[in-house]
Design a protein around this motif. Structure first.
Motif, PDB file in Angstrom:
ATOM      1  N   UNK A 107       0.817  -1.216   0.000  1.00 33.78           N
ATOM      2  CA  UNK A 107       0.000   0.000   0.000  1.00 33.78           C
ATOM      3  C   UNK A 107       0.850   1.264   0.000  1.00 33.78           C
ATOM      4  N   UNK A 108       2.020   1.212  -0.655  1.00 26.77           N
ATOM      5  CA  UNK A 108       2.867   2.400  -0.722  1.00 26.77           C
ATOM      6  C   UNK A 108       2.933   2.903  -2.159  1.00 26.77           C
ATOM      7  N   UNK A 109       2.951   4.215  -2.310  1.00 24.63           N
ATOM      8  CA  UNK A 109       3.151   4.851  -3.606  1.00 24.63           C
ATOM      9  C   UNK A 109       4.517   5.523  -3.592  1.00 24.63           C
ATOM     10  N   UNK A 110       5.389   5.112  -4.481  1.00 23.20           N
ATOM     11  CA  UNK A 110       6.743   5.662  -4.511  1.00 23.20           C
ATOM     12  C   UNK A 110       7.339   5.456  -5.892  1.00 23.20           C
ATOM     13  N   UNK A 111       8.327   6.283  -6.233  1.00 23.26           N
ATOM     14  CA  UNK A 111       9.075   6.069  -7.467  1.00 23.26           C
ATOM     15  C   UNK A 111      10.461   5.501  -7.167  1.00 23.26           C
ATOM     16  N   UNK A 112      10.608   4.885  -6.003  1.00 24.88           N
ATOM     17  CA  UNK A 112      11.862   4.238  -5.638  1.00 24.88           C
ATOM     18  C   UNK A 112      12.208   3.156  -6.662  1.00 24.88           C
ATOM     19  N   UNK A 113      13.491   3.004  -6.961  1.00 20.36           N
ATOM     20  CA  UNK A 113      13.979   1.977  -7.882  1.00 20.36           C
ATOM     21  C   UNK A 113      14.169   0.677  -7.096  1.00 20.36           C
ATOM     22  N   UNK A 114      13.195  -0.218  -7.179  1.00 21.41           N
ATOM     23  CA  UNK A 114      13.235  -1.455  -6.399  1.00 21.41           C
ATOM     24  C   UNK A 114      14.441  -2.313  -6.762  1.00 21.41           C
ATOM     25  N   UNK A 115      14.781  -2.364  -8.030  1.00 20.56           N
ATOM     26  CA  UNK A 115      15.918  -3.182  -8.458  1.00 20.56           C
ATOM     27  C   UNK A 115      17.223  -2.646  -7.890  1.00 20.56           C
ATOM     28  N   UNK A 116      17.362  -1.325  -7.844  1.00 18.98           N
ATOM     29  CA  UNK A 116      18.583  -0.743  -7.294  1.00 18.98           C
ATOM     30  C   UNK A 116      18.700  -1.030  -5.807  1.00 18.98           C
ATOM     31  N   UNK A 117      17.585  -0.953  -5.087  1.00 19.43           N
ATOM     32  CA  UNK A 117      17.607  -1.284  -3.661  1.00 19.43           C
ATOM     33  C   UNK A 117      18.093  -2.718  -3.455  1.00 19.43           C
ATOM     34  N   UNK A 118      17.571  -3.650  -4.259  1.00 21.43           N
ATOM     35  CA  UNK A 118      17.967  -5.046  -4.092  1.00 21.43           C
ATOM     36  C   UNK A 118      19.423  -5.250  -4.468  1.00 21.43           C
ATOM     37  N   UNK A 225      -2.815  13.934  -6.005  1.00 23.95           N
ATOM     38  CA  UNK A 225      -1.507  14.070  -6.651  1.00 23.95           C
ATOM     39  C   UNK A 225      -1.292  13.103  -7.804  1.00 23.95           C
ATOM     40  N   UNK A 226      -2.126  12.076  -7.913  1.00 25.36           N
ATOM     41  CA  UNK A 226      -1.812  10.993  -8.846  1.00 25.36           C
ATOM     42  C   UNK A 226      -1.734  11.449 -10.298  1.00 25.36           C
ATOM     43  N   UNK A 227      -2.669  12.267 -10.736  1.00 26.87           N
ATOM     44  CA  UNK A 227      -2.671  12.680 -12.138  1.00 26.87           C
ATOM     45  C   UNK A 227      -1.368  13.359 -12.517  1.00 26.87           C
ATOM     46  N   UNK A 228      -0.886  14.251 -11.649  1.00 28.34           N
ATOM     47  CA  UNK A 228       0.347  14.966 -11.978  1.00 28.34           C
ATOM     48  C   UNK A 228       1.580  14.099 -11.818  1.00 28.34           C
ATOM     49  N   UNK A 229       1.484  12.989 -11.073  1.00 29.07           N
ATOM     50  CA  UNK A 229       2.637  12.133 -10.821  1.00 29.07           C
ATOM     51  C   UNK A 229       2.548  10.775 -11.521  1.00 29.07           C
ATOM     52  N   UNK A 230       1.496  10.573 -12.306  1.00 30.55           N
ATOM     53  CA  UNK A 230       1.294   9.266 -12.931  1.00 30.55           C
ATOM     54  C   UNK A 230       2.473   8.859 -13.782  1.00 30.55           C
ATOM     55  N   UNK A 231       2.993   9.785 -14.603  1.00 30.00           N
ATOM     56  CA  UNK A 231       4.116   9.441 -15.479  1.00 30.00           C
ATOM     57  C   UNK A 231       5.374   9.099 -14.670  1.00 30.00           C
ATOM     58  N   UNK A 232       5.507   9.677 -13.492  1.00 31.38           N
ATOM     59  CA  UNK A 232       6.651   9.373 -12.628  1.00 31.38           C
ATOM     60  C   UNK A 232       6.485   8.001 -11.991  1.00 31.38           C
ATOM     61  N   UNK A 233       5.277   7.710 -11.507  1.00 27.23           N
ATOM     62  CA  UNK A 233       5.035   6.458 -10.804  1.00 27.23           C
ATOM     63  C   UNK A 233       4.984   5.267 -11.747  1.00 27.23           C
ATOM     64  N   UNK A 234       4.548   5.470 -12.980  1.00 26.76           N
ATOM     65  CA  UNK A 234       4.395   4.365 -13.906  1.00 26.76           C
ATOM     66  C   UNK A 234       5.342   4.455 -15.098  1.00 26.76           C
ATOM     67  N   UNK A 235       6.452   5.151 -14.937  1.00 22.66           N
ATOM     68  CA  UNK A 235       7.430   5.240 -16.022  1.00 22.66           C
ATOM     69  C   UNK A 235       7.976   3.845 -16.328  1.00 22.66           C
ATOM     70  N   UNK A 236       7.992   3.511 -17.595  1.00 22.85           N
ATOM     71  CA  UNK A 236       8.506   2.209 -18.005  1.00 22.85           C
ATOM     72  C   UNK A 236       7.569   1.054 -17.747  1.00 22.85           C
TER      73      UNK A 236
END
Length: 237
Positions: A107-118, A225-236
């Motif tokens: 239930x978190x919304x973030x643009x963190x790079x999960x692969x980089x964390x791992x 905030x989702x509309x303005x951040x959608x491209x950030x959250x769902x990039x790629x």
């Protein structure tokens, strides 16, 4: 890469939204559930397998997500018969866990790079890596420091800066050794045990976008905030 997604909570603080829906499936924007966004992000980051730990209203999550093929992933499930805490669900999964893996709240919304964390977690050889986020707390009062009933310092309305857990972790399977499957295990207990054993976790410091959907005002903010951040959250994705 493999992830465990924790989605078994009741979402009490987010009621009434979670009365009939599990928290990871509350809608964000006009088209997406939180969990869908997470799965799309994981898939885009290169994760091919995931286990979703379900409990409260878990069959709705199972029906919504299915086998994960719509996101190019293979997804299975672990069911909590009773609440097991943040890390407890992992204990029953030990036989299917790889040596290192990602664990995260669903239930978190973030643009963190999960692969980089791992990747950073694997390189650090730490037992646990915690994604952290900066927070500032403003104290609305003058703060006194006392010693033996004497005021020795005074600060007018100070601010405190600290880092909090984002609910996203890199974990080694052997970090779970010694704990009993079926018994609750909280994140706090695990961290305190590691510190006591002089095996400190590694911190992955992140300063991008992060929102924990824990309360109604958090949920309202996410939708605003989702509309303005959608491209950030769902990039790629």
């Amino acid at each position: 890469m493999y992830a465990v997604i924790l989605a078994g909570g009741k979402g009490v603080r987010l009621r009434p939204y979670t009365t009939a829906l599990p928290k990871p499936l509350v809608p964000i924007g006009d088209q997406h559930a939180i969990l869908e966004i997470v799965l799309r992000q994981l898939s885009a980051a290169g994760f091919t397998r995931a286990t979703i730990a379900i409990g409260h209203l878990g069959e709705i999550i199972r029906a919504y997500v299915g086998d994960g093929s719509q996101w190019g992933m293979s997804i299975d499930y672990a069911t909590e018969e009773s609440p097991l805490g943040t890390m407890g669900p992992l204990l029953g999964l030990r036989e299917r866990l790889p040596e290192t893996f990602l664990v995260m709240n669903g239930d978190v919304l973030t643009d963190l790079d999960y692969a980089d964390l791992l990747r950073r977690h694997e390189a650090s050889a730490a037992p646990l890596t915690i994604a952290t986020y900066p927070r500032k707390v403003h104290i609305d009062f003058g703060v006194l420091t006392t010693d033996a009933s004497r005021v020795v310092a005074f600060t007018e309305k100070p601010s405190m800066d600290y880092r909090v857990s984002m609910g996203i972790y890199g974990l080694r399977r052997d970090t779970l050794d010694g704990y009993t499957a079926g018994l609750p295990l909280g994140f706090d207990e695990l961290v305190l045990d590691l510190l006591a054993a002089q095996k400190p976790p590694h911190a992955y410091e992140f300063d991008g976008y992060w929102l924990d959907i824990g309360r109604p005002d958090d949920y309202d903010r996410a939708n605003a905030e989702f509309t303005s951040r959608k491209s950030l959250l769902l990039k790629g994705a």
